[in-house]
Design a protein around this motif. Structure first.
Motif, PDB file in Angstrom:
ATOM      1  N   ALA A 155      77.805  92.331  39.359  1.00  0.00           N
ATOM      2  CA  ALA A 155      76.605  92.057  38.569  1.00  0.00           C
ATOM      3  C   ALA A 155      75.406  91.946  39.506  1.00  0.00           C
ATOM      4  CB  ALA A 155      76.787  90.768  37.774  1.00  0.00           C
ATOM      5  N   PHE A 156      74.221  92.168  38.952  1.00  0.00           N
ATOM      6  CA  PHE A 156      72.988  91.932  39.710  1.00  0.00           C
ATOM      7  C   PHE A 156      71.952  91.292  38.797  1.00  0.00           C
ATOM      8  CE2 PHE A 156      72.174  96.218  38.016  1.00  0.00           C
ATOM      9  CZ  PHE A 156      70.900  96.065  37.483  1.00  0.00           C
ATOM     10  N   VAL A 157      71.017  90.587  39.426  1.00  0.00           N
ATOM     11  CA  VAL A 157      69.837  90.050  38.752  1.00  0.00           C
ATOM     12  C   VAL A 157      68.657  90.394  39.635  1.00  0.00           C
ATOM     13  CG1 VAL A 157      68.641  88.000  37.899  1.00  0.00           C
ATOM     14  CG2 VAL A 157      71.130  88.133  37.763  1.00  0.00           C
ATOM     15  N   SER A 158      67.648  91.038  39.062  1.00  0.00           N
ATOM     16  CA  SER A 158      66.433  91.405  39.795  1.00  0.00           C
ATOM     17  C   SER A 158      65.229  90.898  39.023  1.00  0.00           C
ATOM     18  CB  SER A 158      66.340  92.927  39.962  1.00  0.00           C
ATOM     19  OG  SER A 158      67.425  93.405  40.726  1.00  0.00           O
ATOM     20  N   VAL A 159      64.297  90.285  39.752  1.00  0.00           N
ATOM     21  CA  VAL A 159      63.097  89.720  39.143  1.00  0.00           C
ATOM     22  C   VAL A 159      61.878  90.412  39.748  1.00  0.00           C
ATOM     23  CG1 VAL A 159      61.746  87.619  38.773  1.00  0.00           C
ATOM     24  CG2 VAL A 159      64.251  87.493  38.855  1.00  0.00           C
ATOM     25  N   PHE A 160      61.022  90.945  38.873  1.00  0.00           N
ATOM     26  CA  PHE A 160      59.794  91.610  39.296  1.00  0.00           C
ATOM     27  C   PHE A 160      58.583  90.811  38.846  1.00  0.00           C
ATOM     28  CE2 PHE A 160      62.660  95.148  39.558  1.00  0.00           C
ATOM     29  CZ  PHE A 160      62.126  95.951  40.554  1.00  0.00           C
ATOM     30  N   ASP A 161      57.551  90.788  39.687  1.00  0.00           N
ATOM     31  CA  ASP A 161      56.269  90.242  39.284  1.00  0.00           C
ATOM     32  C   ASP A 161      55.631  91.248  38.333  1.00  0.00           C
ATOM     33  OD1 ASP A 161      53.208  90.084  39.555  1.00  0.00           O
ATOM     34  OD2 ASP A 161      53.867  88.218  40.505  1.00  0.00           O
ATOM     35  N   ALA A 162      55.261  90.810  37.143  1.00  0.00           N
ATOM     36  CA  ALA A 162      54.736  91.722  36.126  1.00  0.00           C
ATOM     37  C   ALA A 162      53.329  92.223  36.447  1.00  0.00           C
ATOM     38  CB  ALA A 162      54.734  91.045  34.763  1.00  0.00           C
ATOM     39  N   ILE A 163      52.639  91.553  37.350  1.00  0.00           N
ATOM     40  CA  ILE A 163      51.271  91.961  37.698  1.00  0.00           C
ATOM     41  C   ILE A 163      51.267  92.864  38.933  1.00  0.00           C
ATOM     42  CG2 ILE A 163      48.982  91.131  38.398  1.00  0.00           C
ATOM     43  CD1 ILE A 163      49.653  88.602  36.671  1.00  0.00           C
ATOM     44  N   SER A 164      51.900  92.410  40.024  1.00  0.00           N
ATOM     45  CA  SER A 164      51.907  93.196  41.267  1.00  0.00           C
ATOM     46  C   SER A 164      53.042  94.211  41.312  1.00  0.00           C
ATOM     47  CB  SER A 164      52.029  92.262  42.478  1.00  0.00           C
ATOM     48  OG  SER A 164      53.318  91.672  42.522  1.00  0.00           O
ATOM     49  N   HIS A 165      54.032  94.068  40.432  1.00  0.00           N
ATOM     50  CA  HIS A 165      55.213  94.929  40.374  1.00  0.00           C
ATOM     51  C   HIS A 165      56.107  94.787  41.601  1.00  0.00           C
ATOM     52  CE1 HIS A 165      53.435  96.658  36.858  1.00  0.00           C
ATOM     53  NE2 HIS A 165      52.389  97.040  37.535  1.00  0.00           N
ATOM     54  N   GLU A 166      55.939  93.712  42.368  1.00  0.00           N
ATOM     55  CA  GLU A 166      56.778  93.474  43.536  1.00  0.00           C
ATOM     56  C   GLU A 166      58.134  92.931  43.114  1.00  0.00           C
ATOM     57  OE1 GLU A 166      55.082  91.352  46.866  1.00  0.00           O
ATOM     58  OE2 GLU A 166      53.077  91.856  46.143  1.00  0.00           O
ATOM     59  N   LEU A 167      59.162  93.283  43.867  1.00  0.00           N
ATOM     60  CA  LEU A 167      60.482  92.713  43.676  1.00  0.00           C
ATOM     61  C   LEU A 167      60.462  91.315  44.284  1.00  0.00           C
ATOM     62  CD1 LEU A 167      63.410  93.142  42.714  1.00  0.00           C
ATOM     63  CD2 LEU A 167      63.913  94.052  44.996  1.00  0.00           C
ATOM     64  N   VAL A 168      60.490  90.303  43.435  1.00  0.00           N
ATOM     65  CA  VAL A 168      60.351  88.914  43.874  1.00  0.00           C
ATOM     66  C   VAL A 168      61.687  88.341  44.329  1.00  0.00           C
ATOM     67  CG1 VAL A 168      59.701  86.587  43.115  1.00  0.00           C
ATOM     68  CG2 VAL A 168      58.422  88.574  42.297  1.00  0.00           C
ATOM     69  N   CYS A 169      62.733  88.648  43.578  1.00  0.00           N
ATOM     70  CA  CYS A 169      64.050  88.094  43.857  1.00  0.00           C
ATOM     71  C   CYS A 169      65.094  89.058  43.321  1.00  0.00           C
ATOM     72  CB  CYS A 169      64.170  86.731  43.172  1.00  0.00           C
ATOM     73  SG  CYS A 169      65.772  85.954  43.356  1.00  0.00           S
ATOM     74  N   SER A 170      66.152  89.297  44.091  1.00  0.00           N
ATOM     75  CA  SER A 170      67.211  90.181  43.634  1.00  0.00           C
ATOM     76  C   SER A 170      68.497  89.808  44.351  1.00  0.00           C
ATOM     77  CB  SER A 170      66.835  91.639  43.922  1.00  0.00           C
ATOM     78  OG  SER A 170      67.771  92.521  43.340  1.00  0.00           O
ATOM     79  N   THR A 171      69.578  89.650  43.588  1.00  0.00           N
ATOM     80  CA  THR A 171      70.848  89.222  44.164  1.00  0.00           C
ATOM     81  C   THR A 171      72.026  89.911  43.486  1.00  0.00           C
ATOM     82  OG1 THR A 171      72.199  87.296  44.779  1.00  0.00           O
ATOM     83  CG2 THR A 171      71.123  87.221  42.618  1.00  0.00           C
TER      84      THR A 171
END
Length: 159
Positions: A88-104
């Motif tokens: 499994a994976f979880v990825s979090v993106f900043d909705a404004i900058s579109h940066e990958l904030v956290c992913s595991t």
């Protein structure tokens, strides 16, 4: 005054995920942002949630890519054991900058997958899914710290 709409599409593009959004007045007329998300092997998104309070979107699914993008300081920066089974994976993106904030990664020796994703008002992430692994990462205070023995068990995660 134009009304702004947020349309987020998640499209499986073998072997990676294509993440697109449109914030135009007329959704579907043009792309304002689009990116691939994945590695060299199969990446399968299962759910997406939009956190309007913290301006982020959370994507979860499963992958067999050993190079799926992760961030430092997370639960699992690399695939456990390097097996050919999906994690499994979880990825979090900043909705404004579109940066990958956290992913595991979230996995053990065998197969994992997330079936549902939810966010609460405080921004906590909740996942439910399945695992066949006896070494899936559980917390010391887990309700049930043991898999039934190579049979599929469910899991509940709070991040």
């Amino acid at each position: 005054m134009k009304t702004r709409h947020l349309v987020t599409l998640l499209v499986l593009a073998v072997p990676v995920v294509l993440l697109c959004s449109n914030v135009q007045a007329d959704p579907g007329t043009s792309l304002t942002y689009c990116t691939y998300l994945g590695g060299v092997s199969g990446d399968h998104p299962d759910d997406i949630a939009i956190d309007r309070v913290h301006h982020r979107y959370v994507i979860t699914g499963s992958t067999v890519s050993s190079d799926y993008p992760t961030t430092h300081g997370v639960i699992q920066e690399s695939r456990p054991h390097g097996t050919p089974y999906a994690d499994a994976f979880v990825s979090v993106f900043d909705a404004i900058s579109h940066e990958l904030v956290c992913s595991t990664f979230l996995g053990g020796w065998y197969t994992e997958g997330v079936q549902e994703l939810a966010l609460d008002e405080a921004g906590n992430i909740y996942l439910v899914g399945m695992t066949n692994s006896t070494d899936f990462p559980v917390t010391p205070d887990a309700y049930d710290p043991y898999n039934g023995g190579w049979m599929q068990d469910g899991f509940i995660i709070s991040l």
